[in-house]
Design an enzyme around this catalytic site. Structure first.
Site, short mmCIF file in Angstrom:
data_model
loop_
_atom_site.label_atom_id
_atom_site.label_comp_id
_atom_site.label_asym_id
_atom_site.label_seq_id
_atom_site.Cartn_x
_atom_site.Cartn_y
_atom_site.Cartn_z
N SER A 7 0.86 -1.17 0.05
CA SER A 7 -0.08 -0.01 -0.11
C SER A 7 0.80 1.04 -0.07
O SER A 7 1.99 1.31 0.36
CB SER A 7 -1.05 0.10 1.23
OG SER A 7 -1.67 -1.09 1.40
N ASP A 35 8.05 -8.20 11.50
CA ASP A 35 8.03 -9.65 11.79
C ASP A 35 7.16 -10.17 12.79
O ASP A 35 7.44 -9.94 14.05
CB ASP A 35 9.26 -10.17 11.74
CG ASP A 35 9.54 -11.59 11.78
OD1 ASP A 35 8.59 -12.19 11.70
OD2 ASP A 35 10.66 -11.98 11.83
#
Length: 793
Positions: free
Chosen positions: A246, A318
């Protein structure tokens, strides 16, 4: 002869009756956009104005009725989409599509999303507004299921409609979160590189510094990358799009011509039909929001009103790790912990399969998470590998988050809701009418011990690699009204956390650098400037990368056409226009370069690697390495290949391929000849008549990988690039003209094939055009289509 005439008349009459019947049937399959409907679920009359783009503007006297109305109209336009997306997380796709999706169902059912949903729902505050409005929304969806027309897809597949519950909403949250997670594809691949090829290969990919690098012939076998490849394949088979990347930027008043905030956002998601977002506008005496909702989500993840606007990009932190567990040698149902052996929790799951017997399997769960060996048969060793995922490990408040950000009363109130996000990690973007702009890296970030890398398998038995601490939200990267007078996000590396760059799977700086370059260029932005910017297709980095690759080519024996191709690429400005030749040459050259550099070592993991952000990040550094373990082709004996040899061979191979594919005239190697966009419907994938009926496209378009108008495709051996993902919407909100903000969807508002809004925005989308997001009450009430929902007495 008379008999033949009578037969002909009968056949013609029969054909007319069939056509009339088909027309009447198709008419029943259109959503109801006007008239009156009596509903037992609402307490007071609700008026829904459908604008020229099929967007429902819901006027109600109270929020509960408004959300019931939203559920009803959302279902009549998108029930098939709701049905698909609710089936992914619990493993229920085989139930309607058959045995081809068993592996996908086993995988998702084993992740524990549905189990986590059950625990979350048991703890919900049933008196909260988030809970009550969610139930109201579900009542609206179920009212349509029970009384509305059945979508064509249900009839074609042969499935019955069934009511929805809160568990379905949480299953959608879970699927959304998992589709954001990159580690399930990348960590196993990196672990195999480390264990099968060695630390030198891994370190170069991870940009680690290695001293005194010596290139020796090595006795190694290409890695299999079975787990990563299998997961990638499972995700590709899903009948709904995955969430990817995005762009967003918010410009402060000091940099806008009219002195008010301008907000822009275009989340990148897999293209499909229907498109991801359902637009809607709710207005009650005490509340208003113009929102974009994912199927089965009552509250918008993107939204605005006259006071503020918000949107999202993927943070790419992560939040998923793999742990190697150690079984008890005498009892495989126990695993090692610092406190001794502990029993695995064993869960039994059943998958229903269309036209076949049910299948049952078991999942072992350690304190780190489910053992993936049991739900993905492609793990390349016998060690128990547990998946530790923040989404299922920590408290889930996503229902409260989505309600809170769409009901915020102030920037502080908005930030409080954002702080509750645990997974997926999101860059939450904000701008308001009071001249505030903000960006928040929203996730539950965590701390591991210093020497541990979260990008390869961790030690589960010792406890030393476990999460030490969940960081407080105030330590997350964020910016409120910064000095540069803008905030932006393009999935790039966020700022430091506790003095270190937080690990993740961040995209290279192409898009983010282009956004910064354009924002820095002027201080008088208008809505029209931003509309042009969000459609920009010039890469900020590819020309530099291409020129660096060309520096190491030996072109002494090039023929005139090869020299011309070389010069066209060397002079390419990085713009992915339809008539760009440089774009075509670059992408084939890049593919050949990656083949000659990595394929001999990576083997089955090659296709996964070359289309990963890991490759994107490693590429510039790899080009600059004169000595690299990757230059050597392990399939050849004695001779060690050089960078110059790899580059020259790759360019020549690219030239030969393009000459065979597109002809001898280099000037005719146009980008539009190799790239296209088609929005595939789950049923349209079958091809033939169904493809023509349900799919939208194909279209010629502009754009490519990692430009602002991100048209995402996979590099491959065919040289034909089918765009798989890109802007799921483009939104531009100008607080100096808030009632006329701009947006576009990739296809249209409705998922019903006979609706006039099924694909009415598709050509406008590829052409970079926009439609209006109206907040003006007078304009809205001029709508030709008005649906009145009345209480049933």
């Amino acid at each position: 002869m008379k008999f033949l005439k009578k037969l002909l008349k009968f056949v013609l009459l029969l054909m007319v009756l069939v056509l009339i019947g088909a027309w009447l049937y198709s008419y029943t399959l259109k959503p109801n956009y006007s008239g009156e409907i009596d509903l037992a679920i609402i307490s007071e009359e609700v008026t829904v104005y459908f604008d020229d783009n099929g967007v429902p503007h819901i006027n109600a006297n109270n929020q509960e009725d408004a959300y019931k109305a939203l559920g009803y109209v959302h279902a009549q336009d998108r029930l098939w989409q709701m049905e698909l997306i609710r089936r992914i997380a619990p493993g229920r796709l085989s139930e309607i599509f058959g045995k081809d999706l068993i592996k996908t169902d086993v995988f998702f059912a084993g992740l524990g999303i549905e189990d986590a949903a059950k625990k979350t729902i048991e703890k919900l505050d049933v008196t909260s507004d988030a809970y009550r409005m969610s139930i109201a929304y579900l009542k609206g969806v179920n009212e349509y299921i029970n009384e509305g027309a059945t979508p064509l897809e249900f009839t074609l597949i042969g499935i019955e409609k069934e009511n929805y519950t809160l568990k379905d909403i949480y299953n959608v949250f879970g699927y959304m979160s998992f589709s954001f997670a990159v580690a399930h594809k990348t960590d196993p691949l990196l672990t195999e590189i480390k264990e099968n090829l060695g630390a030198s290969y891994l370190n170069e990919l991870m940009n680690a510094f290695t001293k005194n690098l010596t290139i020796n012939k090595t006795d190694i076998q290409p890695i299999k990358a079975e787990y990563s490849k299998a997961v990638s394949s499972l995700m590709d088979k899903l009948p709904v799009p995955t969430l990817i990347g995005s762009n967003s930027w918010v410009i402060a008043p000091e940099k806008t011509k009219n002195g008010k905030v301008i907000f822009a956002n275009d989340p990148h998601i897999g293209f499909a039909q229907p498109s991801v977002w359902y637009q809607n506008h709710i207005k009650t005496p005490d509340y208003e929001i113009y929102g974009y909702n994912i199927a089965l989500m009552p509250f918008p993840l993107l939204g605005h009103n006259k006071e503020y606007a918000y949107g999202l990009t993927m943070l790419a932190n992560d939040d998923l790790n793999f742990y190697i567990e150690e079984n008890n040698p005498e009892n495989e149902n126990q695993y090692t912990t610092p406190e001794g052996f502990k029993n695995y929790e064993i869960k039994t799951k059943t998958i229903k399969i269309k036209d076949a017997q049910d299948t049952t399997f078991q999942v072992k769960v350690s304190n780190h998470g489910p053992i993936m060996n049991g739900i993905n048969k492609n793990i390349a060793n016998d060690r128990p590998i547990a998946m530790n995922w923040i989404y299922t490990q920590l408290e889930n408040q996503m229902l409260q988050v989505s309600h809170g950000i769409s009901h915020a009363k102030s920037l502080a109130d908005f930030k409080q809701s954002v702080s509750k996000i645990h997974a997926p990690g999101l860059n939450v973007m904000y701008g308001d009418a009071k001249d505030n702009i903000a960006w928040f890296a929203a996730a539950k970030l965590y701390q591991l011990r210093d020497s541990v890398s979260s990008k390869t398998y961790l030690d589960g038995a010792s406890g030393k690699d476990d999460i030490l601490e969940i960081l407080p939200f105030d330590e997350n990267p964020q910016a409120i009204n910064p000095k540069q007078n803008y905030v932006y996000s393009a999935n790039h590396q966020p700022d430091s956390v506790r003095g270190k760059l937080y690990p993740g799977y961040y995209q290279p700086q192409d898009r983010s650098q282009r956004i910064v370059d354009l924002l820095e260029a002027k201080n008088d932005f208008t809505k029209e400037d931003v509309a042009k910017m969000i459609y920009d297709v010039t890469s900020s980095k590819v020309p530099e990368i291409a020129n660096n690759m060309l520096k190491y080519i030996n072109k002494t024996d090039f023929n005139p056409s090869e020299k011309k191709a070389f010069e066209m690429l060397n002079n390419w400005d990085g713009k992915y226009a339809k008539d760009a030749v440089g774009a075509t040459i670059y992408n084939r050259f890049l593919y050949e370069f990656l083949v000659n550099t990595y394929k001999d070592e990576l083997g089955e993991g090659f296709d996964l690697f070359i289309n990963s952000q890991l490759q994107d990040q490693a590429l510039p550094s790899q080009i600059e390495r004169e000595n690299s373990v990757w230059w050597d082709d392990i399939s050849t004996e004695e001779k060690t290949e050089s960078r110059e040899e790899i580059m020259t061979k790759s360019f020549k191979s690219a030239y030969v391929f393009l000459e065979n594919q597109l002809g001898a005239n280099v000037d005719n190697w146009l980008w539009k000849r190799v790239i296209s966009l088609e929005h595939e419907h789950a049923i349209g994938k079958a091809g033939g008549v169904l493809r023509k009926l349900f799919n939208v496209g194909p279209f010629e378009t502009i754009g490519g990988n990692e430009v602002i108008n991100n048209q995402i495709f996979k590099l491959n051996s065919t040289g034909i690039y089918k765009i798989t993902a890109g802007p799921s919407t483009r939104r531009i909100i100008d607080f100096s003209d808030i009632e006329n903000s701009l947006s576009i969807l990739p296809t249209g508002q409705s998922g019903r094939v006979f609706s006039p809004y099924y694909k009415d925005q598709a050509q406008k989308f590829v052409d970079g055009e926009f439609v209006k997001m109206s907040l003006n009450e007078a304009d809205i009430k001029q709508s030709e289509n008005v649906l009145v929902l009345k209480p049933r007495r």
